[in-house]
Design a protein around this motif. Structure first.
Motif, PDB file in Angstrom:
ATOM      1  N   GLU A 120      21.790   6.037 -19.315  1.00  0.00           N
ATOM      2  CA  GLU A 120      21.814   7.458 -19.677  1.00  0.00           C
ATOM      3  C   GLU A 120      20.767   7.765 -20.745  1.00  0.00           C
ATOM      4  N   ILE A 121      20.603   6.871 -21.729  1.00  0.00           N
ATOM      5  CA  ILE A 121      19.565   7.054 -22.754  1.00  0.00           C
ATOM      6  C   ILE A 121      18.189   7.108 -22.095  1.00  0.00           C
ATOM      7  N   MET A 122      17.964   6.231 -21.115  1.00  0.00           N
ATOM      8  CA  MET A 122      16.692   6.201 -20.395  1.00  0.00           C
ATOM      9  C   MET A 122      16.415   7.552 -19.733  1.00  0.00           C
ATOM     10  N   HIS A 123      17.418   8.129 -19.088  1.00  0.00           N
ATOM     11  CA  HIS A 123      17.245   9.433 -18.449  1.00  0.00           C
ATOM     12  C   HIS A 123      16.955  10.525 -19.481  1.00  0.00           C
ATOM     13  N   GLU A 124      17.598  10.444 -20.633  1.00  0.00           N
ATOM     14  CA  GLU A 124      17.393  11.454 -21.675  1.00  0.00           C
ATOM     15  C   GLU A 124      15.974  11.431 -22.233  1.00  0.00           C
ATOM     16  N   GLN A 125      15.314  10.278 -22.184  1.00  0.00           N
ATOM     17  CA  GLN A 125      13.987  10.141 -22.780  1.00  0.00           C
ATOM     18  C   GLN A 125      12.862  10.615 -21.871  1.00  0.00           C
ATOM     19  N   VAL A 126      13.171  10.935 -20.629  1.00  0.00           N
ATOM     20  CA  VAL A 126      12.127  11.384 -19.697  1.00  0.00           C
ATOM     21  C   VAL A 126      11.782  12.840 -19.975  1.00  0.00           C
ATOM     22  N   MET A 127      10.493  13.082 -20.211  1.00  0.00           N
ATOM     23  CA  MET A 127      10.013  14.438 -20.456  1.00  0.00           C
ATOM     24  C   MET A 127       9.973  15.216 -19.145  1.00  0.00           C
TER      25      MET A 127
ATOM     26  N   GLY B 218       0.776  -1.238   0.000  1.00  0.00           N
ATOM     27  CA  GLY B 218       0.000   0.000   0.000  1.00  0.00           C
ATOM     28  C   GLY B 218       0.802   1.279   0.000  1.00  0.00           C
ATOM     29  N   ASP B 219       2.107   1.201   0.282  1.00  0.00           N
ATOM     30  CA  ASP B 219       2.923   2.421   0.267  1.00  0.00           C
ATOM     31  C   ASP B 219       3.679   2.594  -1.048  1.00  0.00           C
ATOM     32  N   GLU B 220       3.414   1.736  -2.033  1.00  0.00           N
ATOM     33  CA  GLU B 220       4.108   1.804  -3.319  1.00  0.00           C
ATOM     34  C   GLU B 220       3.206   2.549  -4.313  1.00  0.00           C
ATOM     35  N   LEU B 221       3.441   3.842  -4.444  1.00  0.00           N
ATOM     36  CA  LEU B 221       2.490   4.727  -5.113  1.00  0.00           C
ATOM     37  C   LEU B 221       2.770   4.972  -6.595  1.00  0.00           C
ATOM     38  N   ASN B 222       4.002   4.752  -7.049  1.00  0.00           N
ATOM     39  CA  ASN B 222       4.302   5.009  -8.463  1.00  0.00           C
ATOM     40  C   ASN B 222       3.347   4.277  -9.395  1.00  0.00           C
ATOM     41  N   GLY B 223       3.059   3.019  -9.062  1.00  0.00           N
ATOM     42  CA  GLY B 223       2.186   2.214  -9.916  1.00  0.00           C
ATOM     43  C   GLY B 223       0.785   2.786 -10.024  1.00  0.00           C
ATOM     44  N   ILE B 224       0.293   3.390  -8.938  1.00  0.00           N
ATOM     45  CA  ILE B 224      -1.032   4.010  -8.975  1.00  0.00           C
ATOM     46  C   ILE B 224      -1.056   5.131 -10.007  1.00  0.00           C
ATOM     47  N   GLU B 225       0.006   5.940 -10.031  1.00  0.00           N
ATOM     48  CA  GLU B 225       0.072   7.040 -10.992  1.00  0.00           C
ATOM     49  C   GLU B 225       0.240   6.529 -12.412  1.00  0.00           C
ATOM     50  N   ILE B 226       0.991   5.450 -12.595  1.00  0.00           N
ATOM     51  CA  ILE B 226       1.142   4.858 -13.933  1.00  0.00           C
ATOM     52  C   ILE B 226      -0.219   4.419 -14.455  1.00  0.00           C
ATOM     53  N   VAL B 227      -0.992   3.733 -13.618  1.00  0.00           N
ATOM     54  CA  VAL B 227      -2.317   3.261 -14.037  1.00  0.00           C
ATOM     55  C   VAL B 227      -3.250   4.440 -14.266  1.00  0.00           C
ATOM     56  N   ARG B 228      -3.158   5.467 -13.424  1.00  0.00           N
ATOM     57  CA  ARG B 228      -4.014   6.655 -13.619  1.00  0.00           C
ATOM     58  C   ARG B 228      -3.786   7.266 -14.989  1.00  0.00           C
ATOM     59  N   ARG B 229      -2.518   7.371 -15.391  1.00  0.00           N
ATOM     60  CA  ARG B 229      -2.222   7.955 -16.698  1.00  0.00           C
ATOM     61  C   ARG B 229      -2.697   7.061 -17.835  1.00  0.00           C
ATOM     62  N   LEU B 230      -2.638   5.740 -17.635  1.00  0.00           N
ATOM     63  CA  LEU B 230      -3.166   4.820 -18.646  1.00  0.00           C
ATOM     64  C   LEU B 230      -4.678   4.986 -18.801  1.00  0.00           C
ATOM     65  N   ILE B 231      -5.366   5.209 -17.686  1.00  0.00           N
ATOM     66  CA  ILE B 231      -6.821   5.397 -17.740  1.00  0.00           C
ATOM     67  C   ILE B 231      -7.161   6.744 -18.373  1.00  0.00           C
TER      68      ILE B 231
ATOM     69  N   GLU C  72       9.266  10.687 -11.322  1.00  0.00           N
ATOM     70  CA  GLU C  72       8.855  10.875 -12.712  1.00  0.00           C
ATOM     71  C   GLU C  72       9.569   9.927 -13.660  1.00  0.00           C
ATOM     72  N   LEU C  73      10.851   9.671 -13.439  1.00  0.00           N
ATOM     73  CA  LEU C  73      11.569   8.709 -14.282  1.00  0.00           C
ATOM     74  C   LEU C  73      10.900   7.341 -14.208  1.00  0.00           C
ATOM     75  N   SER C  74      10.624   6.881 -12.994  1.00  0.00           N
ATOM     76  CA  SER C  74      10.005   5.571 -12.798  1.00  0.00           C
ATOM     77  C   SER C  74       8.616   5.502 -13.424  1.00  0.00           C
ATOM     78  N   ILE C  75       7.853   6.579 -13.284  1.00  0.00           N
ATOM     79  CA  ILE C  75       6.486   6.605 -13.815  1.00  0.00           C
ATOM     80  C   ILE C  75       6.503   6.575 -15.336  1.00  0.00           C
ATOM     81  N   GLN C  76       7.317   7.437 -15.947  1.00  0.00           N
ATOM     82  CA  GLN C  76       7.336   7.493 -17.409  1.00  0.00           C
ATOM     83  C   GLN C  76       7.883   6.204 -18.025  1.00  0.00           C
ATOM     84  N   MET C  77       8.913   5.617 -17.394  1.00  0.00           N
ATOM     85  CA  MET C  77       9.446   4.368 -17.932  1.00  0.00           C
ATOM     86  C   MET C  77       8.450   3.225 -17.773  1.00  0.00           C
ATOM     87  N   GLY C  78       7.700   3.222 -16.672  1.00  0.00           N
ATOM     88  CA  GLY C  78       6.677   2.202 -16.489  1.00  0.00           C
ATOM     89  C   GLY C  78       5.552   2.346 -17.493  1.00  0.00           C
ATOM     90  N   LEU C  79       5.141   3.581 -17.729  1.00  0.00           N
ATOM     91  CA  LEU C  79       4.061   3.849 -18.677  1.00  0.00           C
ATOM     92  C   LEU C  79       4.462   3.438 -20.096  1.00  0.00           C
TER      93      LEU C  79
END
Length: 344
Positions: A326-333, A57-70, A207-214
């Motif tokens: 480094e490429i992964m970091h560059e791709q984050v908006m 219940g304290d792992e919140l990144n996934g909630i935001e990833i799903v919210r953006r998918l919805i 934000e890096l984790s959220i965008q890469m997950g999405l």
């Protein structure tokens, strides 16, 4: 023949999208608690994929990833996508990893209809969601005061699972056996292919984790043929770690770090110093092998034996892995672009 999909007594036809609530139990106050579920079905038949978040219940990144998918749903050309932003609703209410009965929900699958609160919730999730699915992606973060570099953990010995993991689009893949009682184990036993995405830290949006997950979920949907393939950005090559270990504190004290998440380290490199409250150097923390930091403790206090740095080893590929991090970091908006303030 069209395959019926019934969740919580609601039948969702092909070509439909709907939101529903999966009843779980009542609180002491007689308040009903339910798991929110969002279902998207294409008009054409195809595989079914679940995406689950907040089993802890304290792992919140996934909630935001799903919210953006919805909010911006994938345009499915076939199959079904089942989105579950909060599995452990109790834990989210209490900002806690655990269930109210102090059990780790991700050690209670497949659960039982006559079991503990955690066991009953696990059983409901398996019988109402997982039983319909051919594939799954379970979203996690590091534990409290720990951060994880975006990474996929899965049974990479299974060819189909390996293809999903490679398509996700993160540099680090860990060949991970399933843990007894985990959602991944229970789903795999029922024939589903499941990825576990680890990124970020508990009780924080990263934000890096959220965008890469999405983007990773969208990549998997494309690889499975549920959505049309899109022109890819600069490709992030995945690398399978042949081993990973935690470097532990050899003394107790205050920590001064010299490396960050994603850093490339060499054998014998000093990762941190442990000092006394008066500033006296007590011990240096040294890397035993060359590798990449894929997880770390964030709190600058350690007791002797505490896990401090999670290092993955890739052999001669370390340089290549670091380049793709480094490429992964560059791709984050920038956040200001991806989450622009709405008009009042």
């Amino acid at each position: 023949m069209k395959k019926p999909l019934i969740i919580a007594g609601v039948e969702i036809e092909q070509g439909q999208s709907c939101q529903l609530e999966l009843p779980v139990a009542k609180l002491y106050t007689n308040t009903e608690v339910a798991i929110p579920v969002h279902v998207i079905r294409a008009k054409r038949s195809g595989p079914t994929l679940f995406v689950s978040a907040a089993i802890h219940g304290d792992e919140l990144n996934g909630i935001e990833i799903v919210r953006r998918l919805i909010k911006q749903p994938p345009q499915l050309i076939r199959g079904t996508l089942i989105l579950v932003p909060m599995v452990n609703v109790y834990g989210v209410l209490n900002q806690s990893r655990y269930m109210p009965d102090r059990r780790d929900l991700n050690r209670c699958f497949p659960g039982s209809a006559q079991g503990s609160m955690a066991g009953r919730l696990a059983n409901i999730f398996i019988t109402e969601i997982v039983k319909h699915c051919d594939y799954g992606i379970d979203l996690h973060t590091g534990a409290i005061h720990r951060s994880n570099l975006p990474q996929i953990r899965a049974d990479l010995g299974d060819e189909e699972t390996l293809k999903m993991a490679e398509s996700f689009g993160v540099p680090v893949l860990l060949d991970s056996t399933v843990r007894d009682g985990s959602l991944r184990e229970a789903a795999v036993r029922r024939g589903a292919k499941v990825l576990l995405y680890e990124a970020g830290q508990a009780l924080r949006f990263d934000e890096l984790s959220i965008q890469m997950g999405l983007s990773g979920i969208q990549n998997v949907l494309s690889q499975l043929g549920l959505v049309r393939k899109k022109r890819a950005r600069k490709k992030i090559e995945p690398f399978v770690a042949n081993r990973s270990d935690w470097t532990r504190a050899s003394a107790s004290g205050f920590v001064h770090e010299f490396v960050q998440l994603g850093s490339q380290v060499e054998k014998g490199e000093v990762l941190a110093e442990i000092n006394s409250p008066l500033g006296e150097l007590i011990q240096q923390v040294v890397s035993n092998r060359a590798g990449i930091i894929i997880g770390k403790q964030n709190i600058p206090l350690v007791q002797e034996g505490d896990a401090m740095f999670h290092i993955a080893y890739f052999g001669e590929a370390d340089d290549d892995v670091f380049e793709h991090i480094e490429i992964m970091h560059e791709q984050v908006m920038p956040v200001s672009t991806s989450m622009a303030r709405p008009e009042p």
